[in-house]
Design a protein around this motif. Structure first.
Motif, PDB file in Angstrom:
ATOM      1  N   GLN A  19      21.026  28.496  31.471  1.00  0.00           N
ATOM      2  CA  GLN A  19      21.189  28.160  30.053  1.00  0.00           C
ATOM      3  C   GLN A  19      22.222  27.064  29.855  1.00  0.00           C
ATOM      4  O   GLN A  19      22.096  26.234  28.977  1.00  0.00           O
ATOM      5  N   LYS A  20      23.281  27.077  30.690  1.00  0.00           N
ATOM      6  CA  LYS A  20      24.283  26.016  30.578  1.00  0.00           C
ATOM      7  C   LYS A  20      24.923  25.777  31.933  1.00  0.00           C
ATOM      8  O   LYS A  20      24.920  26.645  32.802  1.00  0.00           O
ATOM      9  N   ALA A  31      27.304  34.654  28.932  1.00  0.00           N
ATOM     10  CA  ALA A  31      28.205  35.692  28.416  1.00  0.00           C
ATOM     11  C   ALA A  31      28.798  36.431  29.613  1.00  0.00           C
ATOM     12  O   ALA A  31      28.176  36.479  30.673  1.00  0.00           O
ATOM     13  N   PRO A  32      29.995  37.004  29.476  1.00  0.00           N
ATOM     14  CA  PRO A  32      30.596  37.741  30.594  1.00  0.00           C
ATOM     15  C   PRO A  32      29.662  38.833  31.123  1.00  0.00           C
ATOM     16  O   PRO A  32      29.099  39.597  30.358  1.00  0.00           O
ATOM     17  N   GLY A  33      29.521  38.853  32.444  1.00  0.00           N
ATOM     18  CA  GLY A  33      28.668  39.856  33.087  1.00  0.00           C
ATOM     19  C   GLY A  33      27.193  39.505  33.108  1.00  0.00           C
ATOM     20  O   GLY A  33      26.399  40.211  33.712  1.00  0.00           O
ATOM     21  N   GLU A  34      26.806  38.429  32.448  1.00  0.00           N
ATOM     22  CA  GLU A  34      25.402  38.001  32.426  1.00  0.00           C
ATOM     23  C   GLU A  34      25.142  37.022  33.574  1.00  0.00           C
ATOM     24  O   GLU A  34      26.038  36.279  33.963  1.00  0.00           O
ATOM     25  N   PHE A 113      30.077  34.625  41.214  1.00  0.00           N
ATOM     26  CA  PHE A 113      28.937  33.955  40.600  1.00  0.00           C
ATOM     27  C   PHE A 113      27.803  34.974  40.504  1.00  0.00           C
ATOM     28  O   PHE A 113      27.380  35.538  41.512  1.00  0.00           O
ATOM     29  N   ILE A 114      27.313  35.216  39.289  1.00  0.00           N
ATOM     30  CA  ILE A 114      26.242  36.200  39.069  1.00  0.00           C
ATOM     31  C   ILE A 114      24.924  35.452  38.899  1.00  0.00           C
ATOM     32  O   ILE A 114      24.850  34.479  38.148  1.00  0.00           O
TER      33      ILE A 114
END
Length: 181
Positions: A19-20, A31-34, A113-114
């Motif tokens: 997304q970015k 978003a955090p955790g996403e 990194f998720i």
């Protein structure tokens, strides 16, 4: 910190998958955790490059890393700054890396990194439903074809029985006529 992320050891434009992107051109989490990155099932080979900063003796920095959701434990301590993961199954993963300076002091927080590798189409509920409907449809077509084949065979047999019955009647009539004379 994580300095580069590559697919199949090649540089990639991340826009189709993220997304970015951040200042280094790496995908950033919305978003955090996403997940910062969502990859299709066919794109499941990743290379992570990372670096720890030390200005006096940078070659003596050591690293440990793990891919949560794939690796059970942290890797052995290494000077290597690149790690490859190939053929990752579908799932959500968190790559983490920590660095130790030449004095053996480890960074207090891991760089992370998720990302996510999606299931292939045929493993999703709609894919399974579509495959199931296809199998049922194929079964229906085969059943109809077999039924029509059996019906044609039955009609041929009925016609054959009728022809032979008529022939036997003619022969019987001929024998009766010959016997009466």
């Amino acid at each position: 910190y994580i300095s580069a992320l590559r697919l199949l050891r090649g540089a990639v434009r991340w826009e189709p998958f993220a997304q970015k992107t951040g200042t280094l051109g790496l995908p950033e989490s919305p978003a955090p955790g996403e997940p910062a990155l969502v990859l299709p099932a066919s794109v499941n080979d990743l290379s992570f490059e990372f670096v720890g900063l030390h200005f006096k003796i940078p070659q003596n920095i050591r690293y440990r890393y793990r891919l949560k959701g794939y690796d059970k434990d942290w890797s052995r301590v290494t000077a290597r700054r690149l790690v490859d993961y190939t053929n990752l199954p579908p799932g959500t993963y968190t790559f983490e890396v920590v660095a130790a300076n030449p004095d053996g002091i480890w960074s207090p927080q891991a760089a992370s990194f998720i990302f996510q590798v999606r299931k292939p189409f045929f493993q999703e509920w709609y894919g399974l439903m579509l495959i199931g409907m296809g199998v049922l449809g194929l079964g229906y077509v085969v059943m109809r074809w077999q039924s029509a084949k059996m019906k044609r065979r039955h009609l041929r047999l009925v016609q054959l029985v009728e022809e032979r019955t008529q022939e036997l009647r003619r022969q019987n009539n001929a024998l009766e006529a010959a016997f009466e004379e």
